[in-house]
Design a protein around this motif. Structure first.
Motif, PDB file in Angstrom:
ATOM      1  N   ALA A   1      -6.771  12.684 -10.895  1.00 18.12           N
ATOM      2  CA  ALA A   1      -5.822  11.633 -10.519  1.00 18.12           C
ATOM      3  C   ALA A   1      -5.820  11.454  -9.011  1.00 18.12           C
ATOM      4  CB  ALA A   1      -4.425  11.980 -11.022  1.00 18.12           C
ATOM      5  N   ALA A   2      -5.824  12.590  -8.286  1.00 17.85           N
ATOM      6  CA  ALA A   2      -5.876  12.511  -6.826  1.00 17.85           C
ATOM      7  C   ALA A   2      -7.132  11.770  -6.402  1.00 17.85           C
ATOM      8  CB  ALA A   2      -5.856  13.914  -6.239  1.00 17.85           C
ATOM      9  N   ALA A   3      -8.235  12.047  -7.083  1.00 15.10           N
ATOM     10  CA  ALA A   3      -9.502  11.407  -6.708  1.00 15.10           C
ATOM     11  C   ALA A   3      -9.408   9.896  -6.870  1.00 15.10           C
ATOM     12  CB  ALA A   3     -10.634  11.973  -7.563  1.00 15.10           C
ATOM     13  N   TYR A   4      -8.872   9.422  -8.015  1.00 14.90           N
ATOM     14  CA  TYR A   4      -8.874   7.954  -8.156  1.00 14.90           C
ATOM     15  C   TYR A   4      -7.813   7.275  -7.306  1.00 14.90           C
ATOM     16  CZ  TYR A   4      -5.664   8.506 -12.311  1.00 14.90           C
ATOM     17  OH  TYR A   4      -4.652   8.801 -13.174  1.00 14.90           O
ATOM     18  N   VAL A   5      -6.706   7.974  -7.042  1.00 13.67           N
ATOM     19  CA  VAL A   5      -5.704   7.365  -6.153  1.00 13.67           C
ATOM     20  C   VAL A   5      -6.261   7.251  -4.739  1.00 13.67           C
ATOM     21  CG1 VAL A   5      -3.486   7.736  -5.041  1.00 13.67           C
ATOM     22  CG2 VAL A   5      -3.705   8.049  -7.509  1.00 13.67           C
ATOM     23  N   PHE A   6      -6.926   8.332  -4.278  1.00  9.84           N
ATOM     24  CA  PHE A   6      -7.443   8.294  -2.905  1.00  9.84           C
ATOM     25  C   PHE A   6      -8.643   7.371  -2.766  1.00  9.84           C
ATOM     26  CE2 PHE A   6      -4.949  12.235  -2.355  1.00  9.84           C
ATOM     27  CZ  PHE A   6      -4.205  11.780  -1.293  1.00  9.84           C
ATOM     28  N   LYS A   7      -9.356   7.169  -3.872  1.00  9.51           N
ATOM     29  CA  LYS A   7     -10.464   6.211  -3.837  1.00  9.51           C
ATOM     30  C   LYS A   7      -9.925   4.823  -3.462  1.00  9.51           C
ATOM     31  CE  LYS A   7     -13.705   3.957  -7.006  1.00  9.51           C
ATOM     32  NZ  LYS A   7     -14.033   3.795  -8.411  1.00  9.51           N
ATOM     33  N   VAL A   8      -8.819   4.452  -4.121  1.00 13.28           N
ATOM     34  CA  VAL A   8      -8.228   3.144  -3.832  1.00 13.28           C
ATOM     35  C   VAL A   8      -7.712   3.115  -2.400  1.00 13.28           C
ATOM     36  CG1 VAL A   8      -6.387   1.549  -4.443  1.00 13.28           C
ATOM     37  CG2 VAL A   8      -7.607   2.789  -6.237  1.00 13.28           C
TER      38      VAL A   8
ATOM     39  N   VAL B   1       0.837  -1.201   0.000  1.00 10.93           N
ATOM     40  CA  VAL B   1       0.000   0.000   0.000  1.00 10.93           C
ATOM     41  C   VAL B   1       0.870   1.249   0.000  1.00 10.93           C
ATOM     42  CG1 VAL B   1      -1.777   1.273   1.228  1.00 10.93           C
ATOM     43  CG2 VAL B   1      -1.914  -1.200   1.055  1.00 10.93           C
ATOM     44  N   ALA B   2       1.999   1.199   0.701  1.00 11.16           N
ATOM     45  CA  ALA B   2       2.921   2.337   0.676  1.00 11.16           C
ATOM     46  C   ALA B   2       3.410   2.573  -0.739  1.00 11.16           C
ATOM     47  CB  ALA B   2       4.102   2.068   1.613  1.00 11.16           C
ATOM     48  N   ALA B   3       3.704   1.493  -1.451  1.00  5.05           N
ATOM     49  CA  ALA B   3       4.157   1.632  -2.836  1.00  5.05           C
ATOM     50  C   ALA B   3       3.083   2.298  -3.678  1.00  5.05           C
ATOM     51  CB  ALA B   3       4.501   0.255  -3.418  1.00  5.05           C
ATOM     52  N   PHE B   4       1.819   1.898  -3.462  1.00  5.90           N
ATOM     53  CA  PHE B   4       0.734   2.499  -4.239  1.00  5.90           C
ATOM     54  C   PHE B   4       0.630   3.990  -3.936  1.00  5.90           C
ATOM     55  CE2 PHE B   4      -3.554   3.666  -5.429  1.00  5.90           C
ATOM     56  CZ  PHE B   4      -3.703   3.018  -6.636  1.00  5.90           C
ATOM     57  N   GLY B   5       0.757   4.335  -2.655  1.00  2.38           N
ATOM     58  CA  GLY B   5       0.670   5.737  -2.270  1.00  2.38           C
ATOM     59  C   GLY B   5       1.776   6.565  -2.912  1.00  2.38           C
ATOM     60  N   LEU B   6       3.002   6.061  -2.829  1.00  6.36           N
ATOM     61  CA  LEU B   6       4.132   6.808  -3.392  1.00  6.36           C
ATOM     62  C   LEU B   6       3.988   6.942  -4.911  1.00  6.36           C
ATOM     63  CD1 LEU B   6       7.175   5.422  -1.391  1.00  6.36           C
ATOM     64  CD2 LEU B   6       6.072   7.652  -1.206  1.00  6.36           C
ATOM     65  N   ALA B   7       3.614   5.854  -5.585  1.00  8.18           N
ATOM     66  CA  ALA B   7       3.417   5.916  -7.035  1.00  8.18           C
ATOM     67  C   ALA B   7       2.310   6.910  -7.349  1.00  8.18           C
ATOM     68  CB  ALA B   7       3.073   4.528  -7.576  1.00  8.18           C
ATOM     69  N   GLY B   8       1.270   6.915  -6.503  1.00  9.64           N
ATOM     70  CA  GLY B   8       0.159   7.844  -6.702  1.00  9.64           C
ATOM     71  C   GLY B   8       0.620   9.287  -6.610  1.00  9.64           C
ATOM     72  N   VAL B   9       1.538   9.577  -5.693  1.00  8.11           N
ATOM     73  CA  VAL B   9       2.065  10.943  -5.558  1.00  8.11           C
ATOM     74  C   VAL B   9       2.686  11.392  -6.878  1.00  8.11           C
ATOM     75  CG1 VAL B   9       3.878  12.293  -4.456  1.00  8.11           C
ATOM     76  CG2 VAL B   9       2.400  10.839  -3.075  1.00  8.11           C
ATOM     77  N   SER B  10       3.431  10.485  -7.518  1.00  8.79           N
ATOM     78  CA  SER B  10       4.085  10.847  -8.772  1.00  8.79           C
ATOM     79  C   SER B  10       3.074  10.986  -9.904  1.00  8.79           C
ATOM     80  CB  SER B  10       5.139   9.795  -9.130  1.00  8.79           C
ATOM     81  OG  SER B  10       5.873  10.212 -10.245  1.00  8.79           O
ATOM     82  N   ILE B  11       2.063  10.094  -9.902  1.00  7.27           N
ATOM     83  CA  ILE B  11       1.046  10.169 -10.949  1.00  7.27           C
ATOM     84  C   ILE B  11       0.245  11.468 -10.837  1.00  7.27           C
ATOM     85  CG2 ILE B  11      -1.109   9.117 -11.774  1.00  7.27           C
ATOM     86  CD1 ILE B  11       1.145   7.428 -12.629  1.00  7.27           C
TER      87      ILE B  11
END
Lengths: 103, 487, 90, 324
Positions: free
Chosen positions: B421-428, B373-383
């Motif tokens: 992008a923030a919306a779909y990352v935070f949805k997950v 989940v940390a990996a997803f969060g960090l990748a999300g920051v870049s996306i």
């Protein structure tokens, strides 16, 4: 001389005819044939226009086309394999026309 | 020692190494995995060698067969090639290690030779300086990508692979027709020679149209993106990572190189604006579709459609914005590759863990798979393009150019894309925290699969800290600085 | 002589096109297949004539390959399509 | 001579229009079997067109691969498809009509017409005379090791492309094997007439293959053509129901599949070390290197095409769908 351009134009015709069939025909076998016809069209154009360098024909496009024919048969074999796999799971050998995003 | 090493043809090794490994893996299916892992590490090492060589001696070129262009084929490596080769090497090594946990031993002989051939195609493509050679590498790349996409054998993946195959073949044929016309008008397939000869003619325009359309189809630019989400979502997770991170970038790389090298006769044209509009539509459409998805992998795949849109926003901006815009694009290609590969690996982990990838039923994975989940969060920051990630640097440069030129529309689209992008990352992430009504039986995920995802995500963030040296590396050969002339 | 050869080639090509009617018409798969086999033979003859016209002896190799490979699709047809469908003509 | 030119033009015009007409009937007819037969005929006419365009090498490749092997592949795939789908009886209008809405169809047609017009305009704007690379090829032919220019381009001047081409072939068989399982070759029927035919034909094919390989150095022919004839010989054996050993398991077959690309890579590495450039042959040995490459490539191409034919029609591998 102008016959070379005639063949090149036939090549263009085959390319666009194949494109139309690829888009409108539903059956995968027809789509695969359409791609082969498109390929033949491109090859015809390449080789025909190479004939404009008289007296010696330019053979570089011919070598490219031989390469292209080999790619085409490889791709066709792959496509036929995929088509047969697909028709095993769902009869009809067609792509699901309406791809719903949530499937 | 150093003097000798600088002479080594690292670039040629980069092509021969994965090819040889693929053949060995094909011959000895039982050892395919070990051969592949060894090759992956050697490729990484070779890319470092090439990078060092480029920083010392500048642009590298190789005359294959000893025949100078236009008769023969030349290989060419500058900073942009190096960036792409290095991106492929990093993502490739991480995915290779990840896949040892993902694939069972029985699948090894189906995965490894194809993946190594795909890698060889990527390396050969990034080193090509000849448009017909590019066509051959494109075919090798497309066919191996389709093979990998069909690897699960499920009904979804087979139909997705079929659609992908038809699209990629159509794209290649359009590309081939385009270069055929160029050859018959200008008498060469060498990019450097063509760039001197190409002028504003009917044939140039026809070739521009065919090549751009063919490559846009392969890059999945809106509205040619129809094949991408199902193909990327139904492939095995490591393959999805490769397809989204590297394969779609490869056709964009060719487009950019030809755009700068050959098609500069139409600097202020409507074509660039049209590509920009399609890119903008892709950003919005892809983001909205991503937000609507029920399955995690479809969400990530639609996010790729959106991020590809950003790459095309650069075309209208570059008309007056100059080289900074292209640096931004190169940077975006790198950071998106790292972040998106990380996201797909995360999706693979969650799928293995819970047996499904329905977002609403993620069921507190955050407590059970913290690294993932940390990996997803960090990748999300870049996306999303938040600081201090690599994605931030790239998007900031683009936004700066848009604002400086008064392209308010593009600036607005970029902001909106970031918010979506923030919306779909935070949805997950949100569903990852809450318990789901349907609990799932958890399968343990091997540690290396989790850490590889985190590694890539961390690198995507780290890319934001090394902007200066990276830009210098990309600048070798000055492809972006002197628009219009290929070395 | 040249004239005669090219007229003959043209005539054979016309012949081939007339045979196309059988492919389009059928009715049975075997009719179509046989027509296409006939085309193979005609094509060999056309190639031999062209070899004379262009005095390019390599074209005889092409004709030879043609003659040999015409069999392969016919055999593929007989092998793969024929036995499973004995009353195809109906 | 005037009259000859006129008749030749008539021949070309008819050939060209027949090609287009055939393609049209092939792609827009409602019977798949008819389409396939038309495709084989189309390949035949294409080969004649290549001859008219002074491209006998391409004609040979088209005759073996385009019309021959692709035709056999399509025919077998169609037979397989029919066992899977009962609605596919030959001779009946069996295809679903195009699903596109009528308006969409007309839009597609309009787009096609516009595209054709644009491309035709571009083609006609090309100069009527252009040397291309023919001068460059001819001036370097002496140092290429062969006297036939097409072989010189494929194996020497642009040998690196051919190296990647061999990788494409290897990929195709890897791909077909990974998508479909590879059990033993097809069903085994015996038919006395066929067996005699095949017994006579196979040795001839192998002989012709060797001849084309040999002649490629100075006349039309070469590895691709020789290899595809070799592949065709193998396909004939498979079709006759010969109990071919299990292709996928056999180490020897794998070695034959890899021989061509491996030779290319080995030679590329060797020349890179010795000459400093990949696939740069020393002029004195160029002929030998090319013959070696072509021989091994012929073996690989033939085996690959055969394995593609056999592999593309066997049952799909049993795959778990648990984690995709």
């Amino acid at each position: 001389m102008s016959m070379l351009f005639f063949y090149a134009l036939i090549g263009v015709g085959l390319f666009t005819l194949g494109l139309l069939a690829l888009v409108v025909q539903p059956h995968l076998l027809q789509k695969i044939l359409a791609l082969n016809v498109m390929g033949s069209g491109v090859f015809l154009l390449l080789v025909a226009l190479g004939g404009r360098s008289q007296p010696v024909v330019d053979v570089v496009p011919q070598a490219m086309v031989i390469t292209g024919i080999v790619v085409a048969v490889s791709a066709t074999a792959m496509a036929l394999t995929l088509m047969l796999n697909l028709s095993r799971s769902s009869p009809g050998a067609q792509l699901p026309e309406d791809q719903s995003a949530d499937s | 020692m150093g003097a000798q090493l600088i002479q080594v043809d690292w670039a040629v090794v980069l092509i021969m190494l994965p090819l040889s490994a693929a053949m060995l893996g094909f011959l000895l299916p039982g050892m395919a995995r070990n051969i592949g892992l060894l090759a992956a590490l050697l490729i990484l090492f070779t890319v470092v060698g090439l990078g060092w060589q480029l920083t010392q001696t500048g642009v590298y070129s190789h005359v294959a067969g000893g025949w100078l262009a236009p008769l023969g084929i030349q290989l060419h490596a500058d900073g942009f090639s190096l960036l792409m080769l290095a991106t492929s090497a990093i993502v490739g090594v991480a995915v290779s290690i990840y896949s040892t946990g993902y694939f069972k031993a029985a699948d090894d002989q189906r995965f490894w030779p194809t993946w190594l051939l795909l890698w060889a195609a990527l390396n050969a493509l990034f080193l090509a300086a000849d448009v017909f050679n590019l066509y051959v590498t494109l075919e090798l790349l497309g066919l191996s990508a389709v093979t990998l996409a069909s690897l699960t054998g499920s009904k979804d993946s087979v139909s997705a692979a079929m659609r992908y195959l038809l699209s990629t073949l159509l794209g290649s044929l359009a590309f081939l027709l385009g270069i055929g016309l160029l050859y018959h008008q200008y008498g060469s397939v060498d990019i450097a020679i063509l760039s001197e000869r190409v002028n504003d003619s009917t044939v140039s325009w026809a070739a521009l149209g065919l090549i751009t359309a063919g490559l846009a189809l392969k890059t999945a630019l809106f509205p040619f993106h129809f094949w991408l989400p199902p193909a990327h979502a139904s492939a095995p997770a490591p393959v999805s990572a490769l397809l989204s991170a590297l394969v779609v970038k490869a056709s964009f790389y060719i487009l950019l190189r030809l755009w700068l090298g050959l098609f500069d006769f139409q600097q202020d044209s409507t074509v660039a604006n049209m590509l920009g509009i399609l890119g903008a539509t892709a950003v919005l459409w892809g983001s909205i579709q991503a937000l609507r998805q029920i399955r995690l992998k479809m969400l990530v795949a639609y996010s790729t459609v959106a991020q590809i849109g950003y790459l095309f926003l650069a075309f209208p901006l570059a008309q007056t914005g100059g080289n900074r815009v292209w640096y931004a694009v190169a940077y975006l290609m790198l950071s998106h590759a790292l972040a998106k590969a990380a996201m797909f690996l995360v999706a693979g982990n969650m799928m293995l863990f819970g047996g499904h990838d329905r977002i609403v039923n993620l069921d507190r994975v955050v407590q059970r798979l913290p690294v993932t989940v940390a990996a997803f969060g960090l990748a999300g920051v870049s996306i999303m393009g938040l600081p201090p990630s690599g994605g931030f640097i790239a998007k900031w440069l683009l936004l700066e150019a848009a604002l400086a030129q008064g392209h308010w529309g593009i600036a607005g689209i970029m902001m909106l894309g970031g918010i979506l992008a923030a919306a779909y990352v935070f949805k997950v992430l949100g569903y990852a925290f809450i318990p789901s009504p349907v609990p799932h039986q958890a399968v343990s995920v091997p540690a290396r699969m989790q850490w590889m995802a985190l590694l890539l995500a961390t690198l995507a963030i780290m890319a934001g800290f090394v902007a200066q040296p990276l830009m210098q590396l990309i600048g070798i050969g000055a492809l972006f600085d002197s628009t219009g002339s290929m070395p | 002589m040249q004239n005669l050869y090219i007229i003959l080639a043209l005539f054979l090509l016309l012949n081939l096109l007339a045979g196309m009617w059988r492919i389009l018409k059928g009715p049975a798969a075997a009719d179509r297949m046989l027509a296409s086999q006939l085309f193979g033979t005609t094509a060999v003859a056309i190639l031999l004539l062209l070899a004379q016209i262009e005095s390019l002896m390599a074209l005889r190799d092409v004709a030879l390959v043609f003659a040999l490979l015409a069999a392969i699709t016919a055999i593929a047809f007989v092998r793969r399509n024929w036995p499973q469908e004995p009353d195809d003509a109906g | 001579m005037e009259a000859v030119g006129l008749w030749q033009s008539a021949f070309d015009l008819m050939l060209g229009f027949s090609l287009f007409g055939l393609a049209w009937r092939m792609l827009f007819c409602a019977d798949l079997f008819k389409s396939i037969v038309l495709f084989i005929t189309f390949g035949l006419l294409m080969a004649i067109a290549w001859v008219r365009l002074e491209a006998p090498d391409v004609a040979l490749a088209e005759a073996t691969i385009g019309a021959g092997l692709t035709g056999a592949l399509l025919m077998s795939a169609f037979a397989k498809l029919r066992t899977l789908d009962n609605s596919l009886k030959s001779g009946q209008p069996l295809l679903p009509r195009p699903r596109l809405h009528v308006i969409n169809f007309w839009i597609a047609l309009l787009f096609t017409v516009l595209l054709t017009g644009g491309l035709a305009y571009a083609v006609l704007s090309l100069p009527s005379h252009s040397p291309g690379l023919s001068d460059a090829v001819m001036s370097q032919l002496d140092s290429s090791g062969v006297t036939h220019p097409v072989t010189a381009v494929l194996l020497n001047f642009r040998g690196y492309d051919t190296l990647l081409e061999m990788a494409v072939l290897l990929l195709s068989i890897q791909s077909v094997w990974s998508m479909a399982g590879m059990s033993d070759a097809g069903e085994v029927h015996t038919s006395p007439v066929l067996n005699v035919l095949i017994q006579l034909l196979s040795p001839v094919l192998i002989l012709v293959s060797a001849y084309l390989l040999w002649v490629g150095a100075h006349a039309p022919g070469g590895a691709f053509q020789a290899g595809s004839i070799l592949g065709a010989a193998g396909v004939l054996l498979v079709l006759s129901g010969r109990p071919l050993f299990n292709l996928k398991k056999s180490w020897l077959i794998r070695l034959m599949l890899v021989a061509g690309p491996a030779a290319f890579i080995a030679l590329a590495t060797l020349t890179l070390i010795n000459e400093g450039q990949l696939l740069k042959y020393p002029v004195a040995n160029a002929a030998n290197y090319i013959l070696l490459l072509e021989t091994l490539a012929t073996v690989s191409i033939g085996t690959t095409l055969l394995a593609l034919f056999v592999g593309s029609q066997t049952e799909a591998v049993q795959q778990d769908q648990s984690h995709q």
